[in-house]
Design a protein around this motif. Structure first.
Motif, PDB file in Angstrom:
ATOM      1  N   ALA A 102       7.766   0.163   8.406  1.00  0.00           N
ATOM      2  CA  ALA A 102       8.007   1.535   8.852  1.00  0.00           C
ATOM      3  C   ALA A 102       8.920   2.277   7.878  1.00  0.00           C
ATOM      4  O   ALA A 102       8.743   3.479   7.643  1.00  0.00           O
ATOM      5  CB  ALA A 102       8.612   1.537  10.255  1.00  0.00           C
ATOM      6  N   ASP A 103       9.877   1.569   7.309  1.00  0.00           N
ATOM      7  CA  ASP A 103      10.745   2.188   6.291  1.00  0.00           C
ATOM      8  C   ASP A 103       9.925   2.683   5.108  1.00  0.00           C
ATOM      9  O   ASP A 103      10.164   3.770   4.582  1.00  0.00           O
ATOM     10  CB  ASP A 103      11.800   1.189   5.795  1.00  0.00           C
ATOM     11  N   VAL A 160       7.042   7.281   2.078  1.00  0.00           N
ATOM     12  CA  VAL A 160       5.829   8.019   1.691  1.00  0.00           C
ATOM     13  C   VAL A 160       5.843   9.404   2.327  1.00  0.00           C
ATOM     14  O   VAL A 160       5.590  10.414   1.663  1.00  0.00           O
ATOM     15  CB  VAL A 160       4.550   7.251   2.102  1.00  0.00           C
ATOM     16  N   LEU A 161       6.160   9.464   3.618  1.00  0.00           N
ATOM     17  CA  LEU A 161       6.137  10.739   4.331  1.00  0.00           C
ATOM     18  C   LEU A 161       7.228  11.687   3.871  1.00  0.00           C
ATOM     19  O   LEU A 161       7.033  12.908   3.845  1.00  0.00           O
ATOM     20  CB  LEU A 161       6.263  10.497   5.837  1.00  0.00           C
ATOM     21  N   SER A 162       8.367  11.147   3.477  1.00  0.00           N
ATOM     22  CA  SER A 162       9.455  12.010   3.019  1.00  0.00           C
ATOM     23  C   SER A 162       9.186  12.572   1.627  1.00  0.00           C
ATOM     24  O   SER A 162       9.626  13.661   1.292  1.00  0.00           O
ATOM     25  CB  SER A 162      10.794  11.279   3.051  1.00  0.00           C
ATOM     26  N   ILE A 181       0.832  -1.207   0.000  1.00  0.00           N
ATOM     27  CA  ILE A 181       0.000   0.000   0.000  1.00  0.00           C
ATOM     28  C   ILE A 181       0.864   1.253   0.000  1.00  0.00           C
ATOM     29  O   ILE A 181       0.590   2.211  -0.727  1.00  0.00           O
ATOM     30  CB  ILE A 181      -0.986  -0.043   1.186  1.00  0.00           C
ATOM     31  N   CYS A 182       1.935   1.254   0.782  1.00  0.00           N
ATOM     32  CA  CYS A 182       2.828   2.422   0.819  1.00  0.00           C
ATOM     33  C   CYS A 182       3.494   2.672  -0.526  1.00  0.00           C
ATOM     34  O   CYS A 182       3.616   3.816  -0.965  1.00  0.00           O
ATOM     35  CB  CYS A 182       3.878   2.259   1.903  1.00  0.00           C
ATOM     36  N   GLY A 205      -0.107   1.132  18.048  1.00  0.00           N
ATOM     37  CA  GLY A 205       0.392  -0.221  18.208  1.00  0.00           C
ATOM     38  C   GLY A 205       1.432  -0.605  17.180  1.00  0.00           C
ATOM     39  O   GLY A 205       1.452  -1.718  16.696  1.00  0.00           O
ATOM     40  N   SER A 206       2.284   0.330  16.841  1.00  0.00           N
ATOM     41  CA  SER A 206       3.262   0.098  15.778  1.00  0.00           C
ATOM     42  C   SER A 206       4.671  -0.005  16.338  1.00  0.00           C
ATOM     43  O   SER A 206       5.136   0.908  17.005  1.00  0.00           O
ATOM     44  CB  SER A 206       3.209   1.250  14.767  1.00  0.00           C
ATOM     45  N   GLU A 207       5.335  -1.096  16.026  1.00  0.00           N
ATOM     46  CA  GLU A 207       6.708  -1.277  16.484  1.00  0.00           C
ATOM     47  C   GLU A 207       7.668  -0.288  15.837  1.00  0.00           C
ATOM     48  O   GLU A 207       8.612   0.159  16.449  1.00  0.00           O
ATOM     49  CB  GLU A 207       7.191  -2.695  16.159  1.00  0.00           C
ATOM     50  N   GLY A 208       7.448   0.046  14.581  1.00  0.00           N
ATOM     51  CA  GLY A 208       8.383   0.875  13.835  1.00  0.00           C
ATOM     52  C   GLY A 208       8.136   2.360  13.932  1.00  0.00           C
ATOM     53  O   GLY A 208       8.633   3.125  13.119  1.00  0.00           O
ATOM     54  N   VAL A 209       7.395   2.792  14.937  1.00  0.00           N
ATOM     55  CA  VAL A 209       6.996   4.191  15.021  1.00  0.00           C
ATOM     56  C   VAL A 209       8.198   5.143  15.134  1.00  0.00           C
ATOM     57  O   VAL A 209       8.178   6.245  14.578  1.00  0.00           O
ATOM     58  CB  VAL A 209       5.991   4.406  16.177  1.00  0.00           C
ATOM     59  N   ILE A 210       9.253   4.739  15.794  1.00  0.00           N
ATOM     60  CA  ILE A 210      10.422   5.601  15.945  1.00  0.00           C
ATOM     61  C   ILE A 210      11.081   5.831  14.583  1.00  0.00           C
ATOM     62  O   ILE A 210      11.490   6.949  14.263  1.00  0.00           O
ATOM     63  CB  ILE A 210      11.426   5.010  16.965  1.00  0.00           C
ATOM     64  N   LYS A 211      11.153   4.813  13.756  1.00  0.00           N
ATOM     65  CA  LYS A 211      11.703   4.984  12.400  1.00  0.00           C
ATOM     66  C   LYS A 211      10.884   5.995  11.613  1.00  0.00           C
ATOM     67  O   LYS A 211      11.419   6.819  10.886  1.00  0.00           O
ATOM     68  CB  LYS A 211      11.711   3.659  11.649  1.00  0.00           C
TER      69      LYS A 211
END
Length: 144
Positions: free
Chosen positions: A63-64, A69-71, A38-39, A83-89
């Motif tokens: 998360a990568d 997408v955000l960048s 999806i990303c 509930g996301s493990e990759g939130v810090i990334k």
């Protein structure tokens, strides 16, 4: 509760839709593979301003892709992760974003709140920050 099986079809539709402004896929039991598909379809969604992908299984690999997408899409103003493990990334790319609302719930960031603090120090547009259920202790709150 669409799961990864429907992620292929959703990705095809998303890649063809140039007018999409809001996408909420929270609580759909998407795993890393589905989130990545999806990303990749959202990379060229230049009008996307809101993205909600809470309550899915977002690991570091997914998360990568969210970070990509955000960048690339600087118009995203509202982002909701839960509930996301990759939130810090993901947070590492948010420092200079145009986010006005950021929701990070139940992601166990705990006292490792450095990246959230960076977002807050660099992002002058952020108006709302939601951090419930992250086991923040005094040290983490002070950082933020």
């Amino acid at each position: 509760n669409i799961g990864d099986d429907a992620a292929d079809e959703i990705a095809v539709v998303l890649s063809r839709n140039t007018k999409l402004q809001k996408l909420y896929l929270g609580g759909n039991n998407l795993q890393s593979e589905g989130v990545i598909k999806i990303c990749k379809a959202l990379v060229n969604a230049s009008l996307l301003t809101e993205l909600g992908i809470s309550n899915n299984n977002i690991d570091d690999v997914a998360a990568d892709e969210i970070a990509v997408v955000l960048s690339r899409n600087t118009k995203i103003q509202k982002l909701y992760l839960l509930g996301s493990e990759g939130v810090i990334k993901v947070c590492k790319v948010l420092g200079s974003s145009s986010l006005t609302d950021l929701g990070i719930e139940n992601s166990n960031i705990g006292d490792d709140a450095d990246e959230i603090a960076v977002v807050l120090s660099r992002n002058t547009k952020l108006q709302k920050l939601y951090l419930p259920g992250n086991n923040l202790q005094s040290e983490g709150v002070i950082k933020i």
